[in-house]
Scaffold this motif. Structure first.
Motif, short mmCIF file in Angstrom:
data_model
loop_
_atom_site.label_atom_id
_atom_site.label_comp_id
_atom_site.label_asym_id
_atom_site.label_seq_id
_atom_site.Cartn_x
_atom_site.Cartn_y
_atom_site.Cartn_z
N ALA B 135 0.83 -1.20 0.00
CA ALA B 135 0.00 0.00 0.00
C ALA B 135 0.87 1.25 0.00
N LEU B 136 1.96 1.19 0.73
CA LEU B 136 2.87 2.32 0.81
C LEU B 136 3.66 2.49 -0.48
N GLY B 137 3.88 1.38 -1.18
CA GLY B 137 4.68 1.44 -2.41
C GLY B 137 6.16 1.58 -2.12
N ALA B 138 6.63 0.83 -1.12
CA ALA B 138 8.06 0.88 -0.77
C ALA B 138 8.46 -0.45 -0.17
N PRO B 139 9.65 -0.93 -0.53
CA PRO B 139 10.08 -2.22 0.03
C PRO B 139 10.10 -2.21 1.56
N LEU B 140 9.68 -3.32 2.13
CA LEU B 140 9.67 -3.48 3.58
C LEU B 140 11.09 -3.70 4.07
N ALA B 141 11.77 -4.64 3.45
CA ALA B 141 13.14 -4.97 3.82
C ALA B 141 13.81 -5.58 2.60
N ALA B 142 15.12 -5.41 2.51
CA ALA B 142 15.84 -5.90 1.35
C ALA B 142 17.26 -6.25 1.76
N ARG B 143 17.93 -6.96 0.86
CA ARG B 143 19.34 -7.33 1.07
C ARG B 143 19.54 -7.92 2.47
N ASN B 144 20.46 -7.35 3.23
CA ASN B 144 20.71 -7.88 4.57
C ASN B 144 20.14 -7.00 5.68
N ASP B 145 19.07 -6.28 5.39
CA ASP B 145 18.35 -5.53 6.42
C ASP B 145 17.87 -6.46 7.52
N VAL B 146 17.96 -6.00 8.75
CA VAL B 146 17.25 -6.65 9.84
C VAL B 146 15.89 -5.96 9.95
N LEU B 147 14.85 -6.74 9.96
CA LEU B 147 13.49 -6.20 10.06
C LEU B 147 12.94 -6.51 11.44
N THR B 148 12.48 -5.50 12.13
CA THR B 148 11.96 -5.69 13.48
C THR B 148 10.48 -5.32 13.52
N VAL B 149 9.68 -6.23 14.02
CA VAL B 149 8.24 -5.99 14.15
C VAL B 149 7.95 -5.76 15.63
N VAL B 150 7.43 -4.58 15.93
CA VAL B 150 7.29 -4.16 17.33
C VAL B 150 5.84 -3.80 17.63
N PRO B 151 5.21 -4.49 18.57
CA PRO B 151 3.83 -4.11 18.94
C PRO B 151 3.81 -2.81 19.73
N ALA B 152 2.96 -1.89 19.33
CA ALA B 152 2.89 -0.58 19.97
C ALA B 152 2.51 -0.62 21.46
N PRO B 153 1.82 -1.64 21.95
CA PRO B 153 1.49 -1.64 23.39
C PRO B 153 2.70 -1.73 24.32
N LEU B 154 3.88 -2.07 23.82
CA LEU B 154 5.07 -2.10 24.69
C LEU B 154 5.27 -0.73 25.34
N ASP B 155 5.94 -0.74 26.49
CA ASP B 155 6.13 0.56 27.15
C ASP B 155 7.20 1.39 26.41
N GLU B 156 7.24 2.66 26.76
CA GLU B 156 8.04 3.61 25.99
C GLU B 156 9.52 3.21 25.92
N ALA B 157 10.07 2.78 27.04
CA ALA B 157 11.50 2.42 27.06
C ALA B 157 11.76 1.20 26.19
N ALA B 158 10.86 0.22 26.26
CA ALA B 158 11.03 -0.99 25.45
C ALA B 158 10.91 -0.67 23.97
N LEU B 159 9.92 0.14 23.62
CA LEU B 159 9.76 0.55 22.22
C LEU B 159 11.04 1.19 21.71
N ARG B 160 11.56 2.10 22.50
CA ARG B 160 12.77 2.82 22.09
C ARG B 160 13.95 1.86 21.91
N ALA B 161 14.13 0.97 22.87
CA ALA B 161 15.25 0.04 22.80
C ALA B 161 15.15 -0.88 21.58
N ARG B 162 13.94 -1.33 21.28
CA ARG B 162 13.77 -2.27 20.19
C ARG B 162 13.91 -1.60 18.83
N LEU B 163 13.56 -0.33 18.75
CA LEU B 163 13.61 0.36 17.47
C LEU B 163 14.97 0.96 17.18
#
Lengths: 234, 234
Positions: B135-163
């Motif tokens: 829908a966005l019209g842009a690759p999600l991940a390519a080559r040797n990208d690490v892709l991280t899927v993060v649920p938004a309900p995590l707390d702020e510190a966890a979100l920040r650390a994971r992203l």
């Protein structure tokens, strides 16, 4: 009227895992293109074969497809020019993409060269990621798990750092990196819970504990799934 | 003969993004079950509706579906018992799952209760993850990208650390967590490149830069995609 370029997700291998939309686009396109090795069969074409009726022009984009070191720029430049001529002649072009076009797919190389000049639409497909989880018979990620997808070609330290905190992880493109991946998982103490899936949803599908797999090369289309519940991966 | 329980991935929203296999299973099952809110329509049923022919028994599993705090154990226990009776009567049961059953799907709650007692098969589907990238019209991940899927309900510190280290990230289940997610992305200096996608592939689809979105609640079925190329996210 310029034709439209489609990045067509045709699913992970089982021809029945194509979507109705991809099937409609496939049958409506005048030209079908696909990546192929230098000689021999294209996996993408093989997945789509039961749905092709022989009336379409086919363009094989041939290259050493899983050799990351091979410089492919010239090949993609040429393919983009070739497909561009088809579009300019008003013909729709469907590029067959194993799994999903935007999930680590080689379609991005054509997309990057053509999206600014031509109308492009991506039809999402079932990715190897969820196909492997289905083959394994275990949830990939749930609740508030963080899921990390890590390409096996990364170096040992990077692999280790990226896998260290993940609740759920998928290691993709295992291939010849299997011994390295195994060392990393052993060092992290998670080798026992790791599951190995090869050629998910294809006739040649194999699913087994990673610990039971001989320590030599895996095929390119293989994946290792990990899931940590509480303190232990399982 | 005991019936078979199917976790049926029906795709992200567009009824045409169902696979041929899911469609075959759907039409062959005597019973179709789906999650539904306490009152009103089931999204999963709405996605599958054009493919239902009215000859199947339907079972709505009703609960406050997006309220994580609501204890659903009793509801799933009851549903598993109910569906188990259908299987024991020799009837196949297809559980409709938005996207893919094993990608953050509620099917895992039935799977966990039923997989040891009954034959279960999961049919993978197109997940919201790749549907949003399309829908966005842009690759999600390519080559040797690490892709991280993060649920938004995590707390702020966890979100920040994971992203923090991810080349490519998807923040899912945004909903009422939008202001928190925005704060985290601003702190990481990546708010500008973030893209917001709501109801991907449905008629109500919206795609916009996160920075252009008013800072109130998003729907549950929304996602934020980030991609960092070199030093900058874009």
């Amino acid at each position: 009227m310029t034709g439209r370029l489609y990045g067509l997700g045709i699913g992970p291998g089982d021809p029945e895992l194509i979507t109705l939309k991809a099937l409609r686009v496939l049958r409506g396109a005048a030209v079908v293109a696909y990546p192929a090795p230098e000689t021999g069969d294209s996996l993408a074409r093989r997945i789509a074969a039961p749905h092709l009726d022989g009336r379409q022009e086919e363009i094989a984009i041939r290259m050493p497809i899983h050799d990351a070191a091979f410089p492919k720029d010239d090949i993609y430049d040429g393919a983009a020019e070739n497909l561009g001529r088809q579009l300019e002649a008003g013909r729709d072009v469907a590029v067959l993409c194993e799994g999903d076009p935007f999930f680590y797919g080689s379609f991005m190389y054509l997309f990057g060269r053509m999206a600014e000049r031509y109308p492009v639409e991506v039809v999402p497909g079932v990715s190897s990621l969820t196909a492997c989880a289905a083959a394994l018979g275990a949830p990939l990620a749930a609740r508030n798990d963080v899921l990390t997808v890590v390409p096996a070609p990364l170096d040992e330290a990077a692999l280790r750092a990226r896998l260290e905190g993940a609740e759920a992880a998928a290691i993709i493109k295992v291939g010849r990196h299997l011994p390295k991946v195994r060392r990393v998982l052993r060092a992290l103490g998670v080798l026992e819970g790791a599951r190995y899936i090869e050629h998910a949803t294809m006739a040649s599908q194999r699913v087994l504990p990673l610990a039971s797999l001989p320590d030599d090369a895996a095929p390119y289309f293989s994946m290792i799934l990990l899931h940590r519940r509480g303190e232990a991966w399982s």
